[in-house]
Design a protein around this motif. Structure first.
Motif: not given
Ligand SMILES: [Zn+2]
Length: 243
Positions: A31-39, A61-78
């Protein structure tokens, strides 16, 4: 900490992993909140700048593995890597196959006995809800690296890609022979401290068996599963339930 070591960031459903190599490589972002926790984890626990995150890899590609990707990419340029077959699902061009009715009941049972995913309110309203079987929803991030069987992860020497269709047709596992470590996605999950072979969903039973035979040739003493905590021990793949 040895080069290539793996950090575990518990998620609201599935865990994410961070391989600490030449750069940082993140595996799966629920999830996006998981992306935030990763950061936060990279900054505060690893004491590394978030620009060190160069790659995010999706195990499928299942829902519980992918939905935070856009947030992480936006914040980190990965940049994003996934199996070539995942591209059409992530882009919303094709829906992931629906499971059969028996599998749907198994799926419900799994969540009742192992805890439901817990998206935050913000997750619920901001995430793309991509990767739901039978529904096309897209991840905005373009897949920069289309992985295939036998590839080395870009910028992550020592980590090999194994295409392991079965749970989905785009499933991959990542293996490091020096560490005898396998990051398995949902191909293997940890249920009550026992490794199980895709107990939740096997969209293709024959492919699951074939993929597992391929993995069983590997020496594995650490598994970082798609659900649950990592498992350590000798010859772990000989003890997999349902294998
Ligand atoms: Zn899955």
């Amino acid at each position: 900490m040895m080069n290539g070591s793996i950090n575990v960031v518990a998620g609201r459903a599935t865990p994410s992993y961070i391989i600490d190599g030449e750069a940082l490589t993140v595996i799966d972002v629920c999830f996006p909140s998981d992306a935030k926790n990763i950061i936060d984890y990279v900054r505060n626990r690893m004491h590394r700048p978030i620009d060190d995150i160069k790659l995010v890899v999706l195990t499928h590609s299942h829902i519980d593995h992918v939905n935070g990707v856009d947030y992480l990419v936006k914040k980190t340029n990965t940049r994003l890597a996934a199996h070539a077959r995942a591209v059409k699902y992530l882009a919303g061009k094709k829906a992931i196959r629906l499971p059969g009715i028996c599998q749907i009941f198994r799926f419900i049972g799994f969540f009742f006995s192992n805890g439901l995913p817990r998206p935050s309110l913000t997750d619920t309203f901001t995430m793309p809800w991509a990767g739901i079987p039978g529904i096309r929803k897209r991840i905005r991030t373009r897949v920069a690296y289309r992985l295939k069987d036998g590839d080395t992860l870009p910028g992550c020497p020592g980590w090999l890609v194994y295409h392991t269709p079965g749970h989905t047709d785009d499933s991959i596992c990542l293996y490091n022979s020096e560490m005898k470590a396998l990051i398995s996605g949902d191909f293997l999950v940890n249920l009550k401290d026992r490794l199980c072979l895709a107990p939740l969903l096997r969209l293709d039973e024959a492919a699951t068996r074939k993929s597992f035979q391929k993995l069983k040739r590997l020496e594995v003493s650490r598994v970082y599963p798609g659900w649950g905590r990592p498992v350590r021990g000798e010859a772990l793949l000989d003890k997999v339930i349902g294998g």
